[in-house]
Design an enzyme around this catalytic site. Structure first.
Site, mmCIF file in Angstrom:
data_model
loop_
_atom_site.group_PDB
_atom_site.id
_atom_site.type_symbol
_atom_site.label_atom_id
_atom_site.label_comp_id
_atom_site.label_asym_id
_atom_site.label_seq_id
_atom_site.Cartn_x
_atom_site.Cartn_y
_atom_site.Cartn_z
ATOM 1 N N LYS A 1 0.843 -1.211 0.000
ATOM 2 C CA LYS A 1 0.000 0.000 0.000
ATOM 3 C C LYS A 1 0.873 1.253 0.000
ATOM 4 C CE LYS A 1 -1.682 1.759 3.960
ATOM 5 N NZ LYS A 1 -1.375 3.176 4.186
ATOM 6 N N ASN A 2 1.892 1.279 0.864
ATOM 7 C CA ASN A 2 2.649 2.525 1.038
ATOM 8 C C ASN A 2 3.626 2.804 -0.088
ATOM 9 O OD1 ASN A 2 1.158 3.016 3.245
ATOM 10 N ND2 ASN A 2 2.696 2.380 4.725
ATOM 11 N N CYS B 1 -4.804 8.211 8.914
ATOM 12 C CA CYS B 1 -5.137 7.715 10.268
ATOM 13 C C CYS B 1 -4.856 8.792 11.312
ATOM 14 C CB CYS B 1 -4.291 6.490 10.588
ATOM 15 S SG CYS B 1 -4.757 5.069 9.624
ATOM 16 N N ARG C 1 0.561 14.697 12.393
ATOM 17 C CA ARG C 1 0.854 14.424 10.975
ATOM 18 C C ARG C 1 1.004 15.696 10.141
ATOM 19 N NH1 ARG C 1 -1.595 8.967 8.927
ATOM 20 N NH2 ARG C 1 0.558 8.769 8.224
ATOM 21 N N ASP D 1 4.280 0.632 11.903
ATOM 22 C CA ASP D 1 3.014 0.071 11.400
ATOM 23 C C ASP D 1 2.767 -1.345 11.909
ATOM 24 O OD1 ASP D 1 3.278 1.664 8.119
ATOM 25 O OD2 ASP D 1 2.774 2.426 10.104
ATOM 26 N N ARG E 1 -8.548 -0.555 4.218
ATOM 27 C CA ARG E 1 -7.685 0.357 3.440
ATOM 28 C C ARG E 1 -6.324 -0.277 3.162
ATOM 29 N NH1 ARG E 1 -6.071 4.952 6.483
ATOM 30 N NH2 ARG E 1 -4.734 5.140 4.667
HETATM 31 C C1 EPZ Z 1 4.262 6.891 5.914
HETATM 32 O O1 EPZ Z 1 3.571 7.963 6.522
HETATM 33 C C2 EPZ Z 1 3.254 5.744 5.887
HETATM 34 N N1 EPZ Z 1 2.088 6.166 5.135
HETATM 35 C C3 EPZ Z 1 2.840 5.395 7.309
HETATM 36 O O2 EPZ Z 1 1.991 4.262 7.230
HETATM 37 C C4 EPZ Z 1 4.080 5.016 8.107
HETATM 38 O O3 EPZ Z 1 3.710 4.767 9.440
HETATM 39 C C5 EPZ Z 1 5.091 6.168 8.052
HETATM 40 O O4 EPZ Z 1 5.397 6.483 6.685
HETATM 41 C C6 EPZ Z 1 6.381 5.819 8.767
HETATM 42 O O5 EPZ Z 1 6.938 4.681 8.199
HETATM 43 C C7 EPZ Z 1 2.164 6.186 3.790
HETATM 44 O O6 EPZ Z 1 3.189 5.877 3.217
HETATM 45 C C8 EPZ Z 1 0.925 6.612 3.062
HETATM 46 P P1 EPZ Z 1 6.558 10.168 7.913
HETATM 47 P P2 EPZ Z 1 4.204 9.459 6.480
HETATM 48 O O7 EPZ Z 1 6.535 11.379 7.070
HETATM 49 O O8 EPZ Z 1 4.918 9.649 5.207
HETATM 50 C C9 EPZ Z 1 6.674 13.546 11.233
HETATM 51 C C10 EPZ Z 1 0.101 2.962 7.655
HETATM 52 O O9 EPZ Z 1 -0.388 2.488 8.687
HETATM 53 N N2 EPZ Z 1 6.593 14.493 10.103
HETATM 54 O O10 EPZ Z 1 7.716 9.222 7.842
HETATM 55 O O11 EPZ Z 1 3.156 10.399 6.865
HETATM 56 C C11 EPZ Z 1 5.343 12.832 11.430
HETATM 57 O O12 EPZ Z 1 4.476 13.607 12.214
HETATM 58 C C12 EPZ Z 1 0.613 4.385 7.654
HETATM 59 O O13 EPZ Z 1 0.229 2.356 6.563
HETATM 60 C C13 EPZ Z 1 6.725 15.843 10.343
HETATM 61 O O14 EPZ Z 1 6.905 16.267 11.485
HETATM 62 O O15 EPZ Z 1 5.256 9.311 7.668
HETATM 63 C C14 EPZ Z 1 5.734 11.563 12.123
HETATM 64 O O16 EPZ Z 1 5.873 11.795 13.507
HETATM 65 C C15 EPZ Z 1 0.455 5.072 8.996
HETATM 66 N N3 EPZ Z 1 6.625 16.708 9.298
HETATM 67 C C16 EPZ Z 1 7.119 11.259 11.530
HETATM 68 O O17 EPZ Z 1 7.581 12.496 10.942
HETATM 69 C C17 EPZ Z 1 6.424 16.273 8.014
HETATM 70 O O18 EPZ Z 1 6.358 17.111 7.080
HETATM 71 C C18 EPZ Z 1 7.073 10.178 10.460
HETATM 72 O O19 EPZ Z 1 6.294 10.641 9.422
HETATM 73 C C19 EPZ Z 1 6.286 14.884 7.796
HETATM 74 C C20 EPZ Z 1 6.381 14.007 8.855
#
Ligand code: EPZ
Length: 417
Positions: free
Chosen positions: A22-23, A116, A121, A304, A396
């Site tokens: 998915k991701n 989610c 986020r 995850d 999803r």
């Molecule tokens: C991706 O989310 C995945 N989603 C998430 O999977 C996964 O948990 C996550 O990566 C971490 O591996 C998709 O790919 C659609 P991040 P993403 O940017 O890209 C902070 C699932 O269950 N952050 O690595 O949103 C954020 O708040 C989902 O399949 C900022 O502060 O994750 C978080 O604490 C859930 N500012 C951390 O970084 C930003 O601009 C990790 O976020 C972006 C992120």
């Protein structure tokens, strides 16, 4: 609304084939916008996030088909650069349209992404990078308007190796002028999968999968082709279920390297695994021992899998410490587990899980996608009937969940609520 009804305790034997990730696919589909050529994406899971993204592509003017796990995308008629807020707010991955539309048309209008409710986020890393690349970012009533005259390469160092920001900047940089260097980039396997897709179109990307990615902008791109990598989180979820209920349960179509953090933890807990090159056979173990889990970025234990794994820890004898380090609010499954008989004390992003406890079927709720996975694991092992409400969250991220589990001996039904 739908709900999942599970009669727990059934032994599971046979094969479960893992679907595409998915991701990864949620980034591949928007990334296809970059080229005027045609794109073919294979091994695509038929999950709601994919179907929402394909509808968004059609809104933009893309001609898309989706059959036999293959998506074709033809962007030659794309005229529109505005993503309908009704769609954008449904999924987190809608933010990938920012990088793709900026890279291709130097303009994008898109609402704040959904996803989610597991934390705040933010998308500041994404927007800061686009601004550094020369983009004017305005927000009006939750709609972001991005415009750039000369999209140029940058050096960017992420405060946190964000998966989404790494992919989004990589997408935007493909057609930017000059070189972009992304430092402290995320290393999750999905990033290399997206880079391979972009490279198939003619993008110049080096180092995807490492913490420094270099992209040299190009002017033209051609047709794109990619096979979506297997979903390591889906595979991990079924491996966790197999460790509790398996009798020669084989999970096929996996990439073992993507699962190392889980496999080593399951072995530490006493699970026997028979690993072949693209499949793993697993058997239940009645005498599991407590282990500690701390989620982190790849190749560490994935956030995850933290929620489904915490259900596993309720079946391990002793006291396990579970720490979530990526998101602020990824513990909402704990009260439902305790309602089923678990003995978990949680505070902030940490939980102390005492096992082995006998879980009893209850009416529970999937508060988010992976909390739903935690409830699925719990329902599969609990005595009696478990009903999981709000199951749309789970659907999803897990393709054909009823079919896959029914085929190996589970009693599981998806019914209208
Ligand atoms: C991706 O989310 C995945 N989603 C998430 O999977 C996964 O948990 C996550 O990566 C971490 O591996 C998709 O790919 C659609 P991040 P993403 O940017 O890209 C902070 C699932 O269950 N952050 O690595 O949103 C954020 O708040 C989902 O399949 C900022 O502060 O994750 C978080 O604490 C859930 N500012 C951390 O970084 C930003 O601009 C990790 O976020 C972006 C992120």
């Amino acid at each position: 609304m739908k709900k999942l009804i599970i009669e727990g305790g059934r032994e599971l034997s046979g094969e479960i084939k893992i679907s595409g990730a998915k991701n990864s696919v949620v980034a591949l589909i928007p990334a296809a916008i970059l080229t005027d050529g045609k794109c073919v994406i294979r091994n695509v899971p038929n999950i709601s996030d994919v179907n929402i993204l394909l509808e968004m592509m059609q809104e933009l003017g893309s001609i898309v088909t989706f059959e036999n796990e293959t998506v074709t995308i033809d962007n030659r008629n794309v005229k529109n650069c505005r993503i309908n807020e009704e769609y954008a707010s449904k999924i987190r991955a809608s933010y990938y349209f920012m990088g793709a539309l900026l890279g291709k048309y130097h303009h994008a209008e898109i609402a704040y992404p959904g996803g989610c409710i597991i934390g705040s986020r933010p998308i500041d890393f994404h927007l800061n990078a686009f601004t550094k690349m020369g983009t004017k970012v305005e927000e009006e009533d939750g709609i972001f308007k991005l415009d750039v005259d000369n999209l140029h390469g940058i050096d960017i160092f992420f405060d946190f190796p964000s998966v989404g920001a790494t992919i989004n900047v990589m997408i935007a940089a493909v057609k930017a002028k000059g070189r972009t260097r992304i430092m402290n980039a995320a290393c999750e396997p999905e990033i290399a999968n997206v880079a391979s897709f972009l490279s198939s179109m003619g993008a110049k990307i080096y180092g995807a999968g490492t913490s420094t990615i270099i992209i040299d902008g190009v002017d033209t791109l051609t047709d794109g082709y990619i096979d979506v990598i297997p979903d390591r989180i889906e595979a991990g979820t079924y491996l966790i279920i197999g460790a509790l209920l398996g009798n020669n349960l084989t999970i096929t179509g996996i990439i073992e390297e993507h699962l190392h953090s889980l496999l080593f933890k399951l072995r530490e807990a006493g699970v026997q695994l028979d690993v072949k090159n693209d499949s793993i056979t697993i058997n239940r173990n009645e005498n599991l021992k407590a282990v500690n889990i701390k989620t982190t970025v790849y190749p560490g234990f994935p956030t995850d899998l933290g929620q489904p794994m915490s259900t596993f820890l309720t079946q391990c004898s002793g006291e396990s410490l579970f720490e979530e380090t990526i998101y602020e609010n990824r513990m909402r499954h704990i009260p439902h587990l305790n309602n089923m008989g678990a003995d978990i004390k949680s505070f902030d992003k940490t939980a102390i899980i005492k096992g082995k406890t006998k879980l009893v079927g209850r009416n529970v709720k999937a508060t988010d996608l992976r909390a739903g996975a935690s409830m699925l694991v719990a329902g599969m092992i609990a005595s009696g009937t478990t009903i999981i409400y709000n199951i749309e969250h789970l659907l999803r991220g897990y393709e054909r969940i009823v079919d896959k589990l029914d085929k190996v001996g589970a009693y599981i039904q998806l019914v209208d609520d």
